[in-house]
Design an enzyme around this catalytic site. Sequence first.
Site, PDB file in Angstrom:
ATOM      1  N   HIS A 106      -7.715  -3.457   4.356  1.00  0.00           N
ATOM      2  CA  HIS A 106      -7.146  -2.100   4.317  1.00  0.00           C
ATOM      3  C   HIS A 106      -7.887  -1.266   3.269  1.00  0.00           C
ATOM      4  O   HIS A 106      -8.282  -0.125   3.518  1.00  0.00           O
ATOM      5  CB  HIS A 106      -5.650  -2.178   3.985  1.00  0.00           C
TER       6      HIS A 106
ATOM      7  N   GLU B  21     -10.178   1.996   3.516  1.00  0.00           N
ATOM      8  CA  GLU B  21      -9.852   3.141   2.644  1.00  0.00           C
ATOM      9  C   GLU B  21     -11.128   3.674   1.971  1.00  0.00           C
ATOM     10  O   GLU B  21     -11.373   4.886   1.944  1.00  0.00           O
ATOM     11  CB  GLU B  21      -8.827   2.677   1.610  1.00  0.00           C
TER      12      GLU B  21
ATOM     13  N   SER C  33       0.822  -1.203   0.000  1.00  0.00           N
ATOM     14  CA  SER C  33       0.000   0.000   0.000  1.00  0.00           C
ATOM     15  C   SER C  33       0.856   1.253   0.000  1.00  0.00           C
ATOM     16  O   SER C  33       1.955   1.271   0.543  1.00  0.00           O
ATOM     17  CB  SER C  33      -0.923   0.043   1.213  1.00  0.00           C
TER      18      SER C  33
ATOM     19  N   LYS D   2      -4.607  -6.760   3.259  1.00  0.00           N
ATOM     20  CA  LYS D   2      -4.579  -5.643   2.299  1.00  0.00           C
ATOM     21  C   LYS D   2      -5.984  -5.357   1.769  1.00  0.00           C
ATOM     22  O   LYS D   2      -6.373  -4.204   1.578  1.00  0.00           O
ATOM     23  CB  LYS D   2      -3.617  -5.940   1.143  1.00  0.00           C
TER      24      LYS D   2
HETATM   25  C1  6PG Z   1      -3.132   1.411  -1.761  1.00  0.00           C
HETATM   26  C2  6PG Z   1      -4.404   1.463  -2.547  1.00  0.00           C
HETATM   27  C3  6PG Z   1      -4.286   0.830  -3.890  1.00  0.00           C
HETATM   28  C4  6PG Z   1      -5.592   0.728  -4.653  1.00  0.00           C
HETATM   29  C5  6PG Z   1      -6.179   2.028  -5.030  1.00  0.00           C
HETATM   30  C6  6PG Z   1      -7.300   1.913  -6.058  1.00  0.00           C
HETATM   31  O1  6PG Z   1      -3.197   0.908  -0.650  1.00  0.00           O
HETATM   32  O2  6PG Z   1      -2.108   1.876  -2.244  1.00  0.00           O
HETATM   33  O3  6PG Z   1      -5.388   0.777  -1.833  1.00  0.00           O
HETATM   34  O4  6PG Z   1      -3.775  -0.457  -3.697  1.00  0.00           O
HETATM   35  O5  6PG Z   1      -5.355   0.041  -5.823  1.00  0.00           O
HETATM   36  O6  6PG Z   1      -6.601   2.702  -3.922  1.00  0.00           O
HETATM   37  O7  6PG Z   1      -8.454   1.362  -5.553  1.00  0.00           O
HETATM   38  P1  6PG Z   1      -9.845   1.656  -6.296  1.00  0.00           P
HETATM   39  O8  6PG Z   1      -9.526   1.859  -7.745  1.00  0.00           O
HETATM   40  O9  6PG Z   1     -10.682   0.429  -6.092  1.00  0.00           O
HETATM   41  O10 6PG Z   1     -10.381   2.872  -5.671  1.00  0.00           O
END
Ligand code: 6PG
Length: 479
Positions: free
Chosen positions: A185, A189, A128, A182
């Site tokens: 996570h 998010e 992430s 993850k």
């Molecule tokens: C991270 C993010 C990443 C994720 C984007 C896009 O932890 O760096 O979670 O891994 O791919 O946030 O997610 P969406 O396109 O589903 O919003």
Amino acid sequence: QAANIGVVGLAVMGSNLARNLASREGNTVAVFNRTHAKTEELVAEHPEAGFVSTASYEEFAAALQKPRTAIIMVKAGGPTDAVIDALVEVFEPGDIIVDGGNSLFTDTIRREKAVRETGINYVGMGVSGGEEGALLGPSLMPGGSDESWITLGPILRSIAAIAEGEPCVTHVGHDGAGHFVKMVHNGIEYADMQLIAEAYDLIRRGTGKSPAEIAEVFAEWNKGELESYLIEITAEVLRQVDAATGQPLVDVILDQAGAKGTGAWTVQTALSLGTPVSGIAEATFARSLSSHPEQREISRDLPGPTEGFTAQDPDAFIEQVRLALYASKIVAYSQGFDEIRAGAAEYDWNIDLGKIAAIWRGGCIIRARFLNRITDAYSETPDLPVLLTAPFFVDVFTRAQDAWREIVATSAKVGIPAPAFSSSLAYYDGLRAERLPAALIQGQRDFFGAHTYKRIDKPGTFHTLWSGDRTEIEAEDTH
Ligand code: 6PG
């Protein structure tokens, strides 16, 4: 010369991770990409990295010291399977394949099992922090075997973000544990982003402040207990002016939120585990709702409140929104940790929840000041059944609940959608309730399907003869 680590897949995340690895003392990084031109481009652009360029899987394998260690950074799904198949052909027992993409944890469990049969170690790793995190220090959530952690541990610790002196990486658990964590996570998010968006919308509509003015509100919040990466970047996005039109950028961006699937997986998995992650679900559904222009178009004239809405005391209103956001955010994290606990029990992973909060303090998208409090809560009570009941959070709810209720009530009354705020509050009150109307649902289930119920005053399983004389009998437990 021999490389101690390799990266396959040189799109932005892969090349940034490769550059991060190369920048650390003692690492030599072999790189491979399906389209070789991309490899050449990266190597040419970054001579300082000392990359070992390879043009085939055979060359890639030959460039690596044993045990060979390769991190795959390609699209989840088919492309990941294709790279694994190719690596298995050229690797040997004891080597390590790491998938750093956003793979579904059940795919990781399946792949780990299949690859293990060849004697090669397979590690599904959550990464992430986006592009910048990959380059400067991500939060890393590796699963896989203990054996692979011996080789991988030091390498990953060297490239991870540092929070309070500690690298943001831990061996999460076996097989799919890293990708599971993850996934959650990302669910958190989604919830966090939706809550921030609702806060922005309420402030904008309730006070008439411009995006640039609201940016200042978020920048101010970021100095206090809400301090987090997402709050920080919210201020940046709101401040941005569109060069073409001179409008705030947020006003010219199409209001349909995309999603690549990890939020939906979090919710689907939670449904299977029977874990109520309602805030995360609302956030995921809010993105879906936004992305149906035809439904929104036809619904535009549905009746709503006739009066407009203006907060009487804008500053007081903004403070209420802040408190509602904080309380709802705690609910989202609590629900996420609940899902990790349930997943760990279901899949037999020994996950240290406090440690997960600790490795999320730096590098990742949901990094936030209050994650320390989650670590504290779990070190005090490792088997805490509901995170939000930890004393620190109880104090927050004590301070915030009136404002939270006020904001949810206001949003309903004036017709501003605040699905994540309100579902979080409903979850909170559901947990608090001494009696839930679930008793009535049990009665209904027993009525139409003889599904039976339990009683509060004696053990056993019961059924009322609804279509007979309505006496109660002891019954087999059918759930
Ligand atoms: C991270 C993010 C990443 C994720 C984007 C896009 O932890 O760096 O979670 O891994 O791919 O946030 O997610 P969406 O396109 O589903 O919003």
